[in-house]
Design a protein around this motif. Sequence first.
Motif, PDB file in Angstrom:
ATOM      1  N   LYS A 120       1.008   2.654   9.670  1.00 35.85           N
ATOM      2  CA  LYS A 120       0.234   2.371  10.875  1.00 35.85           C
ATOM      3  C   LYS A 120      -1.108   3.087  10.827  1.00 35.85           C
ATOM      4  O   LYS A 120      -2.152   2.507  11.150  1.00 35.85           O
ATOM      5  CB  LYS A 120       1.025   2.805  12.110  1.00 35.85           C
ATOM      6  N   HIS A 124      -4.857   1.253  10.555  1.00 27.96           N
ATOM      7  CA  HIS A 124      -5.847   1.446  11.623  1.00 27.96           C
ATOM      8  C   HIS A 124      -7.137   2.053  11.067  1.00 27.96           C
ATOM      9  O   HIS A 124      -8.227   1.656  11.475  1.00 27.96           O
ATOM     10  CB  HIS A 124      -5.274   2.353  12.719  1.00 27.96           C
ATOM     11  N   ASN A 167       0.411  -3.904  18.724  1.00 30.35           N
ATOM     12  CA  ASN A 167       0.798  -2.598  18.202  1.00 30.35           C
ATOM     13  C   ASN A 167      -0.349  -1.640  18.517  1.00 30.35           C
ATOM     14  O   ASN A 167      -1.337  -1.585  17.793  1.00 30.35           O
ATOM     15  CB  ASN A 167       1.039  -2.665  16.689  1.00 30.35           C
ATOM     16  N   ARG A 168      -0.229  -0.927  19.618  1.00 36.49           N
ATOM     17  CA  ARG A 168      -1.294  -0.021  20.046  1.00 36.49           C
ATOM     18  C   ARG A 168      -1.493   1.077  19.005  1.00 36.49           C
ATOM     19  O   ARG A 168      -0.530   1.643  18.501  1.00 36.49           O
ATOM     20  CB  ARG A 168      -0.968   0.590  21.407  1.00 36.49           C
ATOM     21  N   GLY A 169      -2.753   1.324  18.700  1.00 36.76           N
ATOM     22  CA  GLY A 169      -3.065   2.332  17.697  1.00 36.76           C
ATOM     23  C   GLY A 169      -2.965   1.826  16.279  1.00 36.76           C
ATOM     24  O   GLY A 169      -3.165   2.590  15.333  1.00 36.76           O
ATOM     25  N   ALA A 192      -7.234   0.383  18.998  1.00 41.97           N
ATOM     26  CA  ALA A 192      -6.974   1.650  19.674  1.00 41.97           C
ATOM     27  C   ALA A 192      -6.339   1.397  21.033  1.00 41.97           C
ATOM     28  O   ALA A 192      -6.665   0.425  21.722  1.00 41.97           O
ATOM     29  CB  ALA A 192      -8.276   2.430  19.833  1.00 41.97           C
ATOM     30  N   ASP A 193      -5.452   2.270  21.420  1.00 41.59           N
ATOM     31  CA  ASP A 193      -4.740   2.158  22.683  1.00 41.59           C
ATOM     32  C   ASP A 193      -5.705   1.941  23.848  1.00 41.59           C
ATOM     33  O   ASP A 193      -5.493   1.097  24.719  1.00 41.59           O
ATOM     34  CB  ASP A 193      -3.922   3.440  22.892  1.00 41.59           C
ATOM     35  N   GLU A 194      -6.804   2.683  23.866  1.00 41.05           N
ATOM     36  CA  GLU A 194      -7.752   2.631  24.977  1.00 41.05           C
ATOM     37  C   GLU A 194      -8.450   1.277  25.098  1.00 41.05           C
ATOM     38  O   GLU A 194      -8.993   0.937  26.162  1.00 41.05           O
ATOM     39  CB  GLU A 194      -8.825   3.714  24.817  1.00 41.05           C
ATOM     40  N   VAL A 233      -7.047  -1.766  24.655  1.00 44.07           N
ATOM     41  CA  VAL A 233      -6.187  -2.868  25.109  1.00 44.07           C
ATOM     42  C   VAL A 233      -6.598  -3.324  26.502  1.00 44.07           C
ATOM     43  O   VAL A 233      -6.597  -4.526  26.811  1.00 44.07           O
ATOM     44  CB  VAL A 233      -4.708  -2.447  25.079  1.00 44.07           C
TER      45      VAL A 233
END
Length: 305
Positions: A234, A238, A264-266, A270-272, A274
């Motif tokens: 992962k 990324h 798939n966050r990250g 990046a999670d932020e 989404v």
Amino acid sequence: MMTAMELQQRGDLLTLDNMSTTEILQLLGEAEQFATGYEWTANQQAVVANLFFEPSTRTRYSFEVAQKLLGLHVLSFSEESSSVQKGESLLDTVKTFESIGANVLVIRHPENEYYEQIKDHLSIPIVNGGDGSGHHPTQSLLDMLTIQQEFGTFAGLNIVITGDLRHSRVARSNAAALTRLGANVKVAGPIDWMEGYTHLYEHVDFDTYLPQADVVMLLRIQHERHDQSMSYSKEEYHRQYGLSLARESHLKQHAIILHPGPVNRGVELADELVEGKHSRIFKQMKNGVAVRKAVMKRAILNQSL
């Protein structure tokens, strides 16, 4: 064997490849009407069967919501508790649902072009909810609806599709349809994931192309379809290919981010990001209901002709 025209007239939606751009735009127009409050109710006797042979959240339940809002009677098939466990064939399964009164079948199946073995044996339409790594026409339509709402046109848009294209039915459906509608489609990501694409679309460096992109379409890594040689951790994926915060800073102000989910966050992004300012990921999900209303209306009305 039924021709593409006969399938269209019956109300089938197997791929977008056999639909003209005029027909695609008409379907998007109908979906936009549903998205902005248009209401239509099916004949109270109409029955639809949802046959999902693969896991699904967004596709399955947005179809179900759309169907119920249209007043359809919905049969939800579970492979685990069906006669498939006793060896029943796909043909016999779909013929069973036709025999007991289903007017439309929505099917997701792990086999590419599963519909080829059943379409000529049915008198009711099939709506393809995704076939293996083949096609996903309703996902493509909801992606296009989201783009159309944002830009008003497809002509001249720079669209980059990045990630696991080799295994993506979403990428296959989108790339072909968007190109026909006038968009400039590029592909990015690991070169060994580009099988079937590099002779049709320009493979670009993600970092170099991002400042030009109007639409960034990210794809999930489908680890379940990979052998070991195609896997990345992962973190490594990324770092090399994901839409990080640093990469996002190079996007045009008006650029949008799309992802068919599950995210798939990250990893892909990046999670932020989404739910960030460029993201239209949850708008895509909302549009899924409108698109599937339009598709179901088309299938039901064609049965009434």
